[in-house]
Design a protein around this motif. Structure first.
Motif, PDB file in Angstrom:
ATOM      1  N   ASN A   1     -77.650  30.190  13.769  1.00 10.32           N
ATOM      2  CA  ASN A   1     -79.008  29.553  14.322  1.00 10.32           C
ATOM      3  C   ASN A   1     -79.479  30.426  15.281  1.00 10.32           C
ATOM      4  N   GLU A   2     -78.712  31.048  16.001  1.00  9.68           N
ATOM      5  CA  GLU A   2     -79.273  32.118  16.878  1.00  9.68           C
ATOM      6  C   GLU A   2     -79.994  33.143  16.389  1.00  9.68           C
ATOM      7  N   LYS A   3     -79.675  33.686  15.192  1.00  9.04           N
ATOM      8  CA  LYS A   3     -79.929  34.900  14.618  1.00  9.04           C
ATOM      9  C   LYS A   3     -80.990  34.621  13.465  1.00  9.04           C
ATOM     10  N   LYS A   4     -81.299  33.410  12.921  1.00  8.28           N
ATOM     11  CA  LYS A   4     -81.784  33.283  11.752  1.00  8.28           C
ATOM     12  C   LYS A   4     -83.344  33.550  11.810  1.00  8.28           C
ATOM     13  N   SER A   5     -83.946  33.731  12.873  1.00  6.31           N
ATOM     14  CA  SER A   5     -85.424  33.907  13.229  1.00  6.31           C
ATOM     15  C   SER A   5     -85.677  35.612  13.050  1.00  6.31           C
ATOM     16  N   SER A   6     -84.764  36.355  13.015  1.00  3.67           N
ATOM     17  CA  SER A   6     -84.971  37.653  13.103  1.00  3.67           C
ATOM     18  C   SER A   6     -85.640  38.184  11.832  1.00  3.67           C
ATOM     19  N   ASP A   7     -86.478  39.131  12.047  1.00  5.09           N
ATOM     20  CA  ASP A   7     -87.441  39.646  11.029  1.00  5.09           C
ATOM     21  C   ASP A   7     -86.670  41.129  10.524  1.00  5.09           C
TER      22      ASP A   7
ATOM     23  N   VAL B   1     -81.703  28.028   4.680  1.00  6.46           N
ATOM     24  CA  VAL B   1     -82.124  29.199   5.305  1.00  6.46           C
ATOM     25  C   VAL B   1     -82.107  30.552   4.374  1.00  6.46           C
ATOM     26  N   ILE B   2     -80.713  30.461   3.637  1.00  5.91           N
ATOM     27  CA  ILE B   2     -80.504  31.446   2.701  1.00  5.91           C
ATOM     28  C   ILE B   2     -81.670  31.509   1.756  1.00  5.91           C
ATOM     29  N   LYS B   3     -81.903  30.369   1.192  1.00  3.87           N
ATOM     30  CA  LYS B   3     -82.929  30.483   0.038  1.00  3.87           C
ATOM     31  C   LYS B   3     -84.182  30.842   0.381  1.00  3.87           C
ATOM     32  N   GLU B   4     -84.391  30.592   1.626  1.00  3.87           N
ATOM     33  CA  GLU B   4     -85.778  31.241   2.139  1.00  3.87           C
ATOM     34  C   GLU B   4     -85.864  32.604   2.258  1.00  3.87           C
TER      35      GLU B   4
ATOM     36  N   CYS C   1     -74.616  20.879   8.173  1.00  2.57           N
ATOM     37  CA  CYS C   1     -74.806  22.082   8.723  1.00  2.57           C
ATOM     38  C   CYS C   1     -74.760  23.020   7.432  1.00  2.57           C
ATOM     39  N   MET C   2     -73.919  22.858   6.334  1.00  2.00           N
ATOM     40  CA  MET C   2     -73.931  24.017   5.398  1.00  2.00           C
ATOM     41  C   MET C   2     -75.425  23.841   4.514  1.00  2.00           C
ATOM     42  N   ASN C   3     -75.710  22.430   4.270  1.00  2.00           N
ATOM     43  CA  ASN C   3     -77.185  22.588   3.643  1.00  2.00           C
ATOM     44  C   ASN C   3     -78.104  22.972   4.339  1.00  2.00           C
ATOM     45  N   GLU C   4     -78.126  23.080   5.620  1.00  2.00           N
ATOM     46  CA  GLU C   4     -79.218  23.865   6.481  1.00  2.00           C
ATOM     47  C   GLU C   4     -79.060  25.245   6.180  1.00  2.00           C
TER      48      GLU C   4
END
Length: 268
Positions: free
Chosen positions: A209-215, A263-266, A256-259
């Motif tokens: 969650n901490e890293k998921k917004s990285s571009d 994110v991976i799908k996006e 958590c796994m679904n979330e």
């Protein structure tokens, strides 16, 4: 006296054939001992991987170049040759240049011009190679040794980081009786196995969650790799929880796994 031309022709052909065979054998022996790398490259280029692996390993023994041990190990993994995987892996990790080589390999893989999904599978070569080694030990009947390696690799999970995600191999023992008691407290652990797995799952999810917004494209590849690890560990813990009526933990982990999966799908 009548000359038997047929006999002369047959004799000449046989001697020529014998000379060619003898010359080829001598040439091959010279190449094996003097130029094993070149001969290995040749056999590898024509798909004779078993011969190539042996020749590359000879280069490793001759020149002490860890790259050729790695190359032999990689080939034997593809061939599913358990005995050679075990031997070459143990030689590989005991080489004094192992740590430097793995660091350079990771830096090389980070620069590969491939898709994000493909790159995510290249970023933790240590995890892949060690799991192949552990699988080979299991298939070879050395389960105690394999289990100890898996335990030792995971006991320092608190030191795993975003870009050094460590080795997780305990999933290989889920179906092996006497090796799937997650209530056990292995030596060197501060929590029992199931508590350690759950703790690692939660910490990995927080890091995700901490890293998921990285571009950053490289960060995205690492994020996919971490996400797949989270899903794998979550599936393992939930399989254990389902046999012990831990419905609340199963539900929480699934969320958590679904979330993570979304994110991976996006990203992809």
């Amino acid at each position: 006296m009548k000359i038997d031309y047929k006999k002369i022709i047959i004799s000449t052909v046989l001697w020529t054939f014998t000379f060619i065979l003898l010359f080829s054998a001598i040439f091959l022996i010279v190449m094996i001992f003097a130029f094993p790398k070149n001969l290995g490259d040749f056999f590898y280029s024509i798909g004779s991987n078993r011969f190539a692996s042996g020749l590359y390993y000879r280069v490793y023994e001759k020149e002490d170049n860890i790259y050729y041990c790695y190359k032999s190990l990689s080939i034997e993994i593809g061939l599913e040759n358990e005995e050679k995987i075990i031997k070459y892996y143990e030689d590989f990790v005991s080489d004094e240049n192992y740590s430097d080589f793995m660091q350079q390999l990771q830096e090389h893989n980070e620069k590969q011009n491939v898709t994000l999904l493909a790159k995510s599978t290249l970023l933790n070569e240590n995890n892949f190679l060690t799991n192949q080694y552990i699988g080979a030990l299991i298939d070879n009947g050395q389960i105690d040794k394999a289990y100890n390696v898996a335990l030792n690799c995971f006991k320092d999970y608190n030191s795993f980081t975003f870009k050094n995600q460590g080795v997780y191999a305990l999933y290989q023992f889920n179906e092996l009786s006497n090796y799937n008691d997650l209530y056990s407290m292995p030596e060197g652990y501060s929590l029992n196995l199931i508590e350690s797995l759950q703790d690692y799952f939660e910490k990995s999810f927080d890091l995700f969650n901490e890293k998921k917004s990285s571009d950053n494209e490289l960060d995205k590849a690492y994020l996919i790799s971490l996400g797949n690890r989270i899903i794998q560990v979550g599936q393992n813990t939930n399989a254990f929880y389902s046999n012990h009526n831990e419905t609340n933990l199963i539900s929480t982990n699934k969320e958590c796994m679904n979330e993570v999966n979304n994110v991976i799908k996006e990203i992809l």
